[in-house]
Design a protein around this motif. Sequence first.
Motif, PDB file in Angstrom:
ATOM      1  N   SER A   1       0.683  -1.120   0.035  1.00  0.00           N
ATOM      2  CA  SER A   1       0.260  -0.291  -0.071  1.00  0.00           C
ATOM      3  C   SER A   1       0.881   1.248   0.051  1.00  0.00           C
ATOM      4  N   LEU A   2       2.167   1.247   0.919  1.00  0.00           N
ATOM      5  CA  LEU A   2       2.810   2.323   0.781  1.00  0.00           C
ATOM      6  C   LEU A   2       3.519   2.610  -0.529  1.00  0.00           C
ATOM      7  N   GLU A   3       4.172   1.783  -1.116  1.00  0.00           N
ATOM      8  CA  GLU A   3       4.726   1.650  -2.365  1.00  0.00           C
ATOM      9  C   GLU A   3       3.775   2.318  -3.388  1.00  0.00           C
ATOM     10  N   ALA A   4       2.489   1.430  -3.471  1.00  0.00           N
ATOM     11  CA  ALA A   4       1.818   1.800  -4.581  1.00  0.00           C
ATOM     12  C   ALA A   4       1.119   3.328  -4.397  1.00  0.00           C
ATOM     13  N   GLY A   5       0.935   3.744  -3.197  1.00  0.00           N
ATOM     14  CA  GLY A   5       0.610   5.199  -2.788  1.00  0.00           C
ATOM     15  C   GLY A   5       1.632   6.028  -3.583  1.00  0.00           C
TER      16      GLY A   5
END
Length: 84
Positions: A12-16
Amino acid sequence: LFEKPSLRTRVSLEAGMTSLGGHGIAYMTGDSPIGKKETYEDTGAVLSRMSDAVTARVKSREQIAGLAANSTIPIINALDDYAH
């Protein structure tokens, strides 16, 4: 900083970051001198010069406080022994 691994948090952090036009770096502390040769306070100061924000998934609230003590960027608490 990932002291504790997590599929959902990391993805979720990398995609965001990618969606916002940035680039996330997942740094696993297992092979790191952080907490051994380097203090969390020193790490917060160094990362402040190299990045715009840090998300930390660590074992203790003291580690989060150490990162934030000398940091000039946001330190986001993704997990510690007090909160998730």
